[in-house]
Enzyme design. Sequence first.
Site, PDB file in Angstrom:
ATOM      1  N   GLU A 122     -12.406  -6.638   7.965  1.00  0.00           N
ATOM      2  CA  GLU A 122     -13.522  -5.837   7.468  1.00  0.00           C
ATOM      3  C   GLU A 122     -14.428  -6.658   6.562  1.00  0.00           C
ATOM      4  O   GLU A 122     -13.990  -7.606   5.919  1.00  0.00           O
ATOM      5  CB  GLU A 122     -12.980  -4.656   6.655  1.00  0.00           C
ATOM      6  CG  GLU A 122     -12.109  -3.743   7.471  1.00  0.00           C
ATOM      7  CD  GLU A 122     -11.515  -2.610   6.646  1.00  0.00           C
ATOM      8  OE1 GLU A 122     -10.777  -1.820   7.214  1.00  0.00           O
ATOM      9  OE2 GLU A 122     -11.794  -2.539   5.431  1.00  0.00           O
ATOM     10  N   CYS A 162     -18.820  -8.504   0.644  1.00  0.00           N
ATOM     11  CA  CYS A 162     -17.382  -8.660   0.427  1.00  0.00           C
ATOM     12  C   CYS A 162     -16.760  -9.040   1.773  1.00  0.00           C
ATOM     13  O   CYS A 162     -16.935  -8.312   2.758  1.00  0.00           O
ATOM     14  CB  CYS A 162     -16.831  -7.328  -0.089  1.00  0.00           C
ATOM     15  SG  CYS A 162     -15.054  -7.304  -0.271  1.00  0.00           S
ATOM     16  N   CYS A 220      -2.480  -8.940   5.400  1.00  0.00           N
ATOM     17  CA  CYS A 220      -2.198  -9.712   4.196  1.00  0.00           C
ATOM     18  C   CYS A 220      -0.700  -9.672   3.933  1.00  0.00           C
ATOM     19  O   CYS A 220      -0.058  -8.637   4.116  1.00  0.00           O
ATOM     20  CB  CYS A 220      -2.947  -9.129   3.002  1.00  0.00           C
ATOM     21  SG  CYS A 220      -2.736 -10.098   1.490  1.00  0.00           S
ATOM     22  N   CYS A 238       0.576  -5.865  -1.912  1.00  0.00           N
ATOM     23  CA  CYS A 238       0.278  -5.105  -3.136  1.00  0.00           C
ATOM     24  C   CYS A 238       0.442  -3.622  -2.806  1.00  0.00           C
ATOM     25  O   CYS A 238      -0.048  -3.155  -1.768  1.00  0.00           O
ATOM     26  CB  CYS A 238      -1.137  -5.403  -3.621  1.00  0.00           C
ATOM     27  SG  CYS A 238      -1.393  -7.155  -3.954  1.00  0.00           S
ATOM     28  N   CYS A 277      -2.615  -1.123  -2.001  1.00  0.00           N
ATOM     29  CA  CYS A 277      -3.671  -1.615  -1.121  1.00  0.00           C
ATOM     30  C   CYS A 277      -3.362  -1.281   0.338  1.00  0.00           C
ATOM     31  O   CYS A 277      -2.258  -1.549   0.821  1.00  0.00           O
ATOM     32  CB  CYS A 277      -3.792  -3.126  -1.311  1.00  0.00           C
ATOM     33  SG  CYS A 277      -4.737  -3.951  -0.033  1.00  0.00           S
ATOM     34  N   CYS A 334     -11.018  -2.118   0.578  1.00  0.00           N
ATOM     35  CA  CYS A 334     -10.400  -3.093   1.469  1.00  0.00           C
ATOM     36  C   CYS A 334      -9.319  -2.464   2.345  1.00  0.00           C
ATOM     37  O   CYS A 334      -8.392  -1.852   1.859  1.00  0.00           O
ATOM     38  CB  CYS A 334      -9.835  -4.192   0.576  1.00  0.00           C
ATOM     39  SG  CYS A 334      -8.418  -5.048   1.151  1.00  0.00           S
TER      40      CYS A 334
HETATM   41  S1  SF4 Z   1      -4.924  -6.336  -2.784  1.00  0.00           S
HETATM   42 FE1  SF4 Z   1      -4.433  -6.150  -0.589  1.00  0.00          FE
HETATM   43  S2  SF4 Z   1      -5.626  -7.731   0.442  1.00  0.00           S
HETATM   44 FE2  SF4 Z   1      -5.627  -8.223  -1.763  1.00  0.00          FE
HETATM   45  S3  SF4 Z   1      -3.867  -9.606  -2.017  1.00  0.00           S
HETATM   46 FE3  SF4 Z   1      -3.072  -7.553  -2.404  1.00  0.00          FE
HETATM   47  S4  SF4 Z   1      -2.290  -6.849  -0.395  1.00  0.00           S
HETATM   48 FE4  SF4 Z   1      -3.623  -8.619  -0.025  1.00  0.00          FE
END
Ligand code: SF4
Length: 343
Positions: free
Chosen positions: A87, A100, A107, A111, A114, A334
Amino acid sequence: MIVPYLVAPEALEELLPDQPRYRVEQLRQWLYRHPVLTTAEMTNLPKSLRAELAGRLWPMQVEAQQTGDGGRTVKWLFRAPDGAAVEAVLMGYPRRTTLCISSQAGCAMRCTFCATGQFGFERHLAPGEIFAQVAYANAHLRAHPMPDSPARVGNVVFMGMGEPLANYDSVREAIRRMIEVAGMSGRSITVSTVGITPGIDRLAAEPWPVTLALSLHAADDHLREQLVPQNRRYPIDDLLAAAQRFQRGHGRRVTLEWTLMADVNDSADQARSLAAIALELGAHVNVIPMNPTPLAPQQRPSPERTRRFVDEVNRHGATCTLRDTRGTEIDAACGQLRVRAAT
Ligand code: SF4
């Protein structure tokens, strides 16, 4: 069929061995300086060459585009031929246009707040796939300018999908193309990381004065490990030491990013500890109220609670601003468009 953006700008000659040098230079200008949405618009190239490149201008196709905030926010879901999806979000302001971008499909950092992190890792993006997001946004702006905003991407932030410092070589090459080939200033590029300290040190050694943003989100290791599992490998003290080395090397102030989550990291205690860290580092703090996602349990705090947190950080002497959460109605956080496409 080779996609021109997947070839280094200096190697375009190899892609077009039968073309004269000036022709290759014309194509390079279209790709890097004046991107357009279709090869039909590359008016100084012969029709035969435009036709030859027509189906392979972009390394990823637009699978979805959403517009919000009165036309000032545009979000794309790009899909590569192998199925990888990323994205990018374009945000227009009165004096700047910010893009962005993503550095990885998915990923591996996981996190917990997220949407992208919940999907896991698909693959690294190639330098051309990263740069093409900037080129596509510029081509879009040329064809569809935003109301009252510059018709060119002025700032690029690596805050989309992926951890940029976990895909260092590709991100570095994409940044090089932005600065040395497309003519952007290093200061207008922000690399945002959850804190891969060897990557921060490598970035500090690069010749370009890019901005470093640390996604801190918690002021103590115990809480941060629950939000950013990578903290077990690179705890806060290591992160701050690396940030200090970066600042010393580049003379550039680091920014601290803080995604604010209700009853998780929005207490007065966290605000005070964050202020202490920011003061020690001489860093600016950006607070971003969380965009809730169906895949994560954390919620966005109320506007009052958010204001109180920002005021508390400022009251303790740090400089802290509340970042606007663009595109809430179009899932602009995101990974959220990706979530919708997959569910
Ligand atoms: S916030 Fe999401 S995209 Fe960013 S590092 Fe953490 S898991 Fe990865």
